[in-house]
Design an enzyme around this catalytic site. Sequence first.
Site, mmCIF file in Angstrom:
data_model
loop_
_atom_site.group_PDB
_atom_site.id
_atom_site.type_symbol
_atom_site.label_atom_id
_atom_site.label_comp_id
_atom_site.label_asym_id
_atom_site.label_seq_id
_atom_site.Cartn_x
_atom_site.Cartn_y
_atom_site.Cartn_z
ATOM 1 N N PHE B 111 -3.593 6.519 6.933
ATOM 2 C CA PHE B 111 -3.921 5.527 5.895
ATOM 3 C C PHE B 111 -5.329 4.956 6.039
ATOM 4 C CE2 PHE B 111 0.684 5.434 6.105
ATOM 5 C CZ PHE B 111 1.015 5.593 4.788
ATOM 6 N N HIS B 112 -5.856 4.751 7.261
ATOM 7 C CA HIS B 112 -7.187 4.171 7.449
ATOM 8 C C HIS B 112 -7.876 4.877 8.600
ATOM 9 C CE1 HIS B 112 -6.154 0.912 4.776
ATOM 10 N NE2 HIS B 112 -5.029 0.786 5.434
#
Lengths: 217, 183
Positions: B111-112
């Site tokens: 996600f990041h």
Amino acid sequence: MSCVAMSNFAKFVKLFRENPYAAASLVKAFLRGSVNILYYKCVNPRVVIKQPFFVYEKFEVSGPGRVCIDANCSIFPSVFRGVSIITLTPQAEVRIGNYCSFGGMMIRCQREVEIGDRAMAGYSLIQDTLFTEDLNLCENNYGQNAQTDSGVKIGKNVWIGAHSCILQNTRIGDDSVISLGAVCRNMEVKDYHLASGNPCRHSLPIARIVQYRGASK
Amino acid sequence: MKELLARLRGKVFQLKCRLAKNEIRIGNGLRIYKRLILHGNGTLIIGENCTIGGIKGDREQYVSLDTLNRDARIEIGRNVKLYAVRLSCRYSIKIGDNVHIEETGIMDTDFHSIERERSEPLNENKANCEIKIGNNVKIGARSIVAKGVKIGDAAVIGPGSVVIRSIPSSSLALGNPAKVVER
């Protein structure tokens, strides 16, 4: 008997003077526990709970097995959940001692789960099979043996940390601690030991840990 | 009675998907015991005779299948049983036949990135992030499967384990990180 009751009443009066809100919630929990006891007496006679029983959050028992809870147990909220006890087979037996306090615990029992007196537990999972939704999977699988596997036995005054799992063939001695996030399987934790890690392999004696830290005199 | 209701719900869900969303294909004989949540507009393929339900003793949890973009692709085989499983897919997740999964999070992306900006992850692509779960795999409760993991046929993952590396076929893996205990 009356002396003990009086002392309990004196304690309650003291609590009411110090913190009336806590006393009110205690009364509410006691009433909720009584309602629970009555409900299971009518609906499922295999569930035996003794008075007094303090329920602060949702308490749930289901399944065909036998559940015995001794007196003076209390159930607290943790991670928005109460306690749920599920027995998967008619032979399953869950026994819980007196003065236990649980929050957010889940017990899924196929064989036997025994918890001693004065145990504390956070949001944890006690399960004596690897898979619970399909019992055919438990018969012949890796790491499981239907003949030799036994349940979970937990001694007196044990503290079970949050997010920990206790799986089959586990014995935990008196006064020991299961740390945060530990997963115990096929092991024995001796008296007054600390078990940690995922998977948990060794347990450390708490007396020695305290000695190293210089906390004991 | 319960099964009849579950079959009816599955049929209604199949019809709804056929009318409204053409990127979702669902096989016959789907049983939904508890609610099923879909997010995103990726591709979703569910095989025949699948079962979807909640876990025993926990009313809050249900199955959710998330696709994070249009290219995401979730493929679920035949006779798969999903109990309170959370799938979130950016690239591709493949689940084989006769798989049994309880109360698990499966995600094929981080996600990041690990930099301070927390932007999109840089070195992720479909080749090193896709998750493949083979046939006859069983995954226990409260475990997590991370990106780029391939689980071989007939492997068993115990409860509470975190799988970050590939697991060979017909083995039992446990722990954080999950290691092979028995073969």
